[in-house]
Design an enzyme around this catalytic site. Structure first.
Site, PDB file in Angstrom:
ATOM      1  N   ARG A   1       0.802  -1.227   0.000  1.00 40.55           N
ATOM      2  CA  ARG A   1       0.000   0.000   0.000  1.00 40.55           C
ATOM      3  C   ARG A   1       0.835   1.278   0.000  1.00 40.55           C
ATOM      4  NH1 ARG A   1      -3.970  -3.316  -1.333  1.00 40.55           N
ATOM      5  NH2 ARG A   1      -4.813  -4.555   0.390  1.00 40.55           N
TER       6      ARG A   1
ATOM      7  N   HIS B   1     -11.754 -13.890  -2.971  1.00 38.35           N
ATOM      8  CA  HIS B   1     -12.397 -12.588  -3.156  1.00 38.35           C
ATOM      9  C   HIS B   1     -13.658 -12.728  -4.013  1.00 38.35           C
ATOM     10  CE1 HIS B   1      -8.306 -11.322  -2.031  1.00 38.35           C
ATOM     11  NE2 HIS B   1      -8.900 -10.253  -1.538  1.00 38.35           N
TER      12      HIS B   1
ATOM     13  N   ASP C   1     -10.415 -12.766   7.792  1.00 37.83           N
ATOM     14  CA  ASP C   1     -10.259 -11.986   6.578  1.00 37.83           C
ATOM     15  C   ASP C   1     -11.573 -11.227   6.396  1.00 37.83           C
ATOM     16  OD1 ASP C   1      -9.172 -10.962   4.266  1.00 37.83           O
ATOM     17  OD2 ASP C   1      -8.609 -12.906   3.418  1.00 37.83           O
TER      18      ASP C   1
END
Length: 584
Positions: A147, A251, A324
């Site tokens: 990030r 995901h 998660d």
């Protein structure tokens, strides 16, 4: 010299004096857990752990129990929530909802001054409204999940570090990463990944893993965590019980691991177990995967058999379990609503619920947990167990409401440290998988370099052809660059390559997307003037077949690409036959 009994008596006397002095000065235990260690004894004793004297630790536990007894149910549940957020939501999330965990994504990060101000604001508001400092978290794995590339020089990912297999280098990368985060006021890194990447078709782990060998992964992850600990940065290893042997991305859908119980325990869980036993790892993130050999009904995040019976019971983990994301990852949201999943995961054994979703969904999830406790579906004793682990972890790492950012080093100096380290890892990771025809090193011949469309590269330096050509030109003079679009005709590219002495293809496709390159790679595979450079997972030979000339750099960052060209020119020594792949 004091006898053992005299030492014990001395510690108790000091402890009682400390308690008396702190109470005399009106320290508010309920509102500031950061002051529990009045003498700041929560410092790093050695590379192995952060400890306090046993007597003081017992005092801290008593005070934590007192804090918990004084908390409302909403405050307790707030400590068990971690959310994504916008900067204008901080007052509401902390002041009204009492949320005690925040995760930063790219949209939260503009420059280092802005991030430092953001974390300062979270700390200040937490001091006003919460019983303990907030977790301020980030996914700073390095490589494709990083990030902070706009603030510090990016590192190659874990697979590059694993190819080097240098424990000291892994420790150093952990330490530098911890310094980066501490500099910005971030106290928790959701890293490293310890998944064993045993499936070459894995679409989501790949270079995020240290490799396919669980022993190596345990070694490298241990060193990385100890490096982060030396800066008092909390580490969270992931994704339990192991996301490496999947061919689906959680995901978007729910993956299933069909391995037998013995294999799951001896391979996938082994790095987790090693870090629990050897360094008492402080936090573990769950995986949204189904493992029928352990639980035929629920995915790991929602499974009591996996989180409580296996992780807590058999493996003896007493740290913090964080899920998660259950707010947007479809492996969970396609099964049930986030509100329902949050309750199930707490009942399964999770301590912190990660929610990357809307403010409305966060509110309804918290409300549903409150309802579950008030109805008796979840006991408040169970909630207290999680809150105790969370507060003990914050105390163990000496989290404080005070200014988290220290000016011990300038941004420019720290940036230079990250640049030098990145270059070192990049050079040492380069692996010569094959050079059967002695094509490497090459002379300064007319060379065609094939890359995938620049927009697919994460590194901002090479998102346009001009930036990439400029950097390549530092190491090569007689070359052209051709960017491959998904819809490009392979025959056109093959025909163009005939006018060059050497063709180098930089393969960055994840394995699940190699189908559109299959024809091109199959054609070049046995050509004398072709070199394959793997800047992602070097699994082309597993999917397509072996290449006579192939090197692996495990990263598509500009530093790795530049060093790969230097290696092909013979300017950097490469390891040979290091990356042995053994997939079932």
């Amino acid at each position: 010299m004091f006898t053992k009994k005299q030492k014990w008596i001395l510690v108790m006397i000091i402890s009682l004096v400390l308690i008396f002095v702190m109470r005399l000065n009106g320290i508010d235990f309920r509102r500031n857990i950061g002051e529990i260690n009045g003498d700041k004894s929560g410092t790093i004793a050695d590379k192995n752990d952060i400890n306090v004297d046993d007597a003081l630790k017992d005092i801290s536990k008593d005070k934590i129990n007192q804090i918990i007894q004084g908390m409302s149910l909403e405050e307790k549940i707030g400590q068990m929530i971690m959310v994504s957020f916008q900067s204008d939501q901080i007052d509401e999330f902390i002041g009204d909802k009492k949320i005690g965990g925040y995760i930063l994504f790219s949209h939260n990060i503009q420059n280092y001054d802005q991030v430092r101000e953001l974390t300062r604001k979270i700390n200040e508001k937490s001091k006003q409204s919460l019983v303990a400092p907030s977790f301020i978290a980030i996914d700073q794995e390095g490589g494709i999940v990083s990030r902070l590339d706009s603030i510090f020089h990016p590192f190659p990912g874990n697979m590059a570090l694993g190819a080097v297999r240098d424990i000291e280098l892994a420790y150093k990368q952990g330490k530098i990463t911890g310094k980066m985060l501490s500099y910005l006021g971030i106290n928790l890194n959701l890293a490293p990944v310890v998944d064993v990447n045993t499936n070459p078709e894995n679409p989501v782990i790949g270079t995020r893993s240290f490799g396919e060998n669980p022993e190596k992964i345990a070694e490298m992850a241990t060193a990385f965590v100890l490096g982060q600990r030396s800066t008092k940065t909390i580490s969270c290893i992931k994704h339990f019980p192991g996301h490496g042997n999947t061919d689906k991305d959680s995901h978007f859908e729910l993956p299933t691991i069909y391995s037998c119980e013995k294999t799951v325990r001896s391979v996938d869980m082994m790095p987790f177990e090693r870090l629990i036993e050897e360094i008492q790892i402080e936090m573990i993130m769950t995986a949204h995967i189904k493992v029928p050999s352990l639980d035929k009904e629920y995915p790991a995040t929602l499974s009591r058999k996996i989180l409580t019976d296996e992780l807590r019971g058999r493996m003896g983990f007493d740290g913090v379990i964080i899920t998660d994301d259950i707010g947007s990852m479809k492996a969970i949201t396609l099964l049930m609503g986030t509100e329902v999943a949050a309750v199930k995961s707490i009942k399964a054994g999770a301590d912190i619920i990660l929610l990357v979703t809307t403010a409305e969904k966060i509110e309804s999830t918290i409300d549903n947990i409150v309802v579950a406790v008030n109805s008796g579906e979840i006991s408040e004793v169970r909630i207290d167990e999680s809150v105790r682990r969370i507060l003990e972890l914050k105390q163990r790492f000496d989290l404080s409401h005070e200014e988290a950012v220290k000016e011990e080093i300038s941004h420019s100096s720290l940036y230079e440290i990250t640049r030098v380290h990145s270059n070192r890892v990049s050079k040492r990771a380069i692996t010569q998988i094959s050079n059967e025809r002695g094509q490497i090193p090459i002379d300064d011949v007319k060379t065609l370099l094939l890359f995938h469309t620049p927009i697919k590269y994460k590194d901002s330096l090479i998102r346009d052809s001009e930036g990439l050509v400029k950097h390549i030109g530092k190491n090569l003079s007689n070359f052209d660059v051709l960017f491959i679009e998904d819809e490009d005709d392979a025959n056109m590219i093959i025909e163009k390559s005939l006018t060059y002495d050497t063709t180098i293809l930089f393969s960055s496709k994840r394995s699940s997307r190699w189908s559109d390159l299959f024809e091109l790679l199959s054609h070049f595979r046995n050509k004398n003037n072709f070199i394959l450079v793997s800047i992602a997972e070097p699994y082309e030979s597993v999917i397509i077949g072996g290449f006579p000339t192939q090197i692996a750099v495990y990263s598509n960052q500009i530093t790795s690409i530049s060093n790969s060209i230097r290696a092909i020119r013979g300017e950097i020594e490469m390891k040979s036959n290091h990356h042995q792949l053994h997939f079932e």
